[in-house]
Design a protein around this motif. Structure first.
Motif, PDB file in Angstrom:
ATOM      1  N   LEU A  51     -73.616 -45.136  59.871  1.00 49.25           N
ATOM      2  CA  LEU A  51     -72.906 -44.232  60.764  1.00 49.25           C
ATOM      3  C   LEU A  51     -72.001 -43.352  59.919  1.00 49.25           C
ATOM      4  O   LEU A  51     -71.114 -43.844  59.214  1.00 49.25           O
ATOM      5  N   HIS A  52     -72.233 -42.047  59.977  1.00 52.43           N
ATOM      6  CA  HIS A  52     -71.431 -41.092  59.211  1.00 52.43           C
ATOM      7  C   HIS A  52     -70.506 -40.339  60.165  1.00 52.43           C
ATOM      8  O   HIS A  52     -70.958 -39.605  61.043  1.00 52.43           O
ATOM      9  N   ARG A  74     -73.046 -50.003  67.072  1.00 51.78           N
ATOM     10  CA  ARG A  74     -72.569 -50.456  65.763  1.00 51.78           C
ATOM     11  C   ARG A  74     -73.672 -50.325  64.720  1.00 51.78           C
ATOM     12  O   ARG A  74     -74.831 -50.650  64.964  1.00 51.78           O
ATOM     13  N   THR A  78     -70.551 -48.125  58.029  1.00 52.69           N
ATOM     14  CA  THR A  78     -69.873 -46.948  58.557  1.00 52.69           C
ATOM     15  C   THR A  78     -69.125 -46.262  57.424  1.00 52.69           C
ATOM     16  O   THR A  78     -68.430 -46.913  56.642  1.00 52.69           O
ATOM     17  N   THR A 101     -65.719 -48.843  65.306  1.00 50.27           N
ATOM     18  CA  THR A 101     -66.905 -48.274  64.662  1.00 50.27           C
ATOM     19  C   THR A 101     -67.242 -48.954  63.342  1.00 50.27           C
ATOM     20  O   THR A 101     -68.240 -48.593  62.707  1.00 50.27           O
ATOM     21  N   ARG A 102     -66.427 -49.909  62.910  1.00 50.83           N
ATOM     22  CA  ARG A 102     -66.654 -50.535  61.604  1.00 50.83           C
ATOM     23  C   ARG A 102     -68.056 -51.131  61.512  1.00 50.83           C
ATOM     24  O   ARG A 102     -68.602 -51.649  62.479  1.00 50.83           O
ATOM     25  N   GLY A 103     -68.624 -51.044  60.309  1.00 50.71           N
ATOM     26  CA  GLY A 103     -69.979 -51.514  60.100  1.00 50.71           C
ATOM     27  C   GLY A 103     -70.089 -53.022  60.028  1.00 50.71           C
ATOM     28  O   GLY A 103     -69.124 -53.712  59.690  1.00 50.71           O
ATOM     29  N   SER A 107     -67.553 -51.016  55.561  1.00 49.39           N
ATOM     30  CA  SER A 107     -66.857 -49.866  56.145  1.00 49.39           C
ATOM     31  C   SER A 107     -66.134 -49.153  55.007  1.00 49.39           C
ATOM     32  O   SER A 107     -65.237 -49.726  54.389  1.00 49.39           O
ATOM     33  N   TRP A 156     -61.295 -51.677  56.101  1.00 47.21           N
ATOM     34  CA  TRP A 156     -61.949 -50.526  55.490  1.00 47.21           C
ATOM     35  C   TRP A 156     -61.713 -50.537  53.983  1.00 47.21           C
ATOM     36  O   TRP A 156     -60.630 -50.890  53.520  1.00 47.21           O
ATOM     37  N   LEU A 285     -75.977 -41.001  63.080  1.00 45.81           N
ATOM     38  CA  LEU A 285     -76.485 -42.330  62.771  1.00 45.81           C
ATOM     39  C   LEU A 285     -77.744 -42.159  61.935  1.00 45.81           C
ATOM     40  O   LEU A 285     -78.771 -41.670  62.418  1.00 45.81           O
TER      41      LEU A 285
END
Length: 305
Positions: A51-52, A74, A78, A101-103, A107, A156, A285
């Motif tokens: 996710l960018h 998710r 991210t 939104t954290r991966g 992240s 992060w 995404l």
């Protein structure tokens, strides 16, 4: 002479309608765009979703943008490529908004100029005028240290002028992060690859460093900063990009030598230039897949949602 007055009034009316649309509608027409890129090595995982996010430009009261971010599925990874803020007072708002939104696996982020310095009130039409890049020597400093601290507490990882090696779900990564080239904070001394057998990912705010990083051999590069031009016209494209790159290279997925560079149009605007036209705000995404055996990397068309 009199016959020209109705035409002038019509053109002025169209212009005002376009401005009203850009301010009231398009700048808040958030969308998620899905792209697929067959670029992973054959011995890596079958897919990795990225996710960018970029140029969020949060103000303290930004509920619609927060709700949009909460709706995004998710991803494995991210990446935020800077400019979380439109004003220093929004640090806590921005950190809370990106928390969901954290991966799953990682992240990552870098900051942009609007995170380091508070933007100054200006005529919004100046956004449409090309200007030389300047260091904001007299700008009021923002709350970047507090932003770093709160993001770190949330898990992060700050990539500012760093190169790391790590494993990501079975994929060996060489990871590079650069500070904002727009204000000359990038340190290219960390850029040369040391483990070319690993899959290289580079993260930066301004895409101005992308040619050097592509030349270093990083196959996947993400950047932001340009807002995709923010105002685009048919047949012309972006009017202003605040980048040294050609206008055609400042938005979307771009092939640069042996690398793919994704430049995000971003989700926000400066609070002093709150409009977009033919350049909707976007989160992307990216599904990274294994490259077909015996074939080079390939992309698929974008799918807006």
């Amino acid at each position: 002479m009199l016959s020209r007055i109705p035409l002038a009034l019509a053109l002025a009316s169209i212009g005002l309608l376009c401005i009203a649309y850009g301010v009231a509608i398009e700048r808040r027409a958030y969308r998620l765009v899905r792209r697929s890129l067959a670029i992973l090595p054959a011995d890596g995982p079958e897919t990795v979703t990225v996710l960018h996010l970029s140029d969020l430009h949060f103000v303290t009261d930004d509920s619609r943008k927060q709700a949009f971010l909460a709706s995004i599925p998710r991803a494995d990874v991210t990446i935020v490529t800077g400019d979380f803020l439109a004003e220093p007072e929004a640090v806590e708002t921005a950190v809370a908004a990106v928390r969901g939104t954290r991966g799953r696996l990682a992240s990552w982020y870098v900051l942009g100029s609007n995170d380091y310095y508070a933007s100054r009130a200006t005529n919004p039409l100046r956004y449409l005028v090309r200007s030389r890049r300047e260091m904001p020597r007299h700008a009021r400093r923002g709350r970047s240290e507090e932003l770093h601290a709160l993001l770190s507490a949330d898990g992060w990882n700050d990539l500012t002028n760093r190169r790391d090696e790590l494993d990501l779900g079975g994929l060996g990564i060489e990871l590079l992060g650069l500070d904002d080239a727009h204000i000359r904070r990038q340190d290219l001394r960390v850029a040369p690859r040391r483990s070319p057998s690993r899959f290289g990912i580079a993260v930066m705010h301004s895409p101005d460093s992308a040619p050097e990083i592509a030349a270093c051999g990083y196959p996947f590069v993400v950047a932001g900063h340009t807002h995709g031009g923010q105002v685009r016209l048919p047949l012309v494209g972006a009017l202003v990009t605040n980048s040294h790159l050609p206008r055609r290279l400042v938005s979307g997925l771009i092939r640069m030598g042996g690398s793919f560079v994704h430049v995000s149009p971003g989700l926000g605007t400066s609070k002093y230039a709150p409009f977009r036209f033919l350049c909707p705000p976007e989160a992307t995404l990216l599904e990274l897949r294994r490259a077909p055996s015996g074939e080079g990397p390939a992309t698929s068309d974008a799918q807006p949602q």
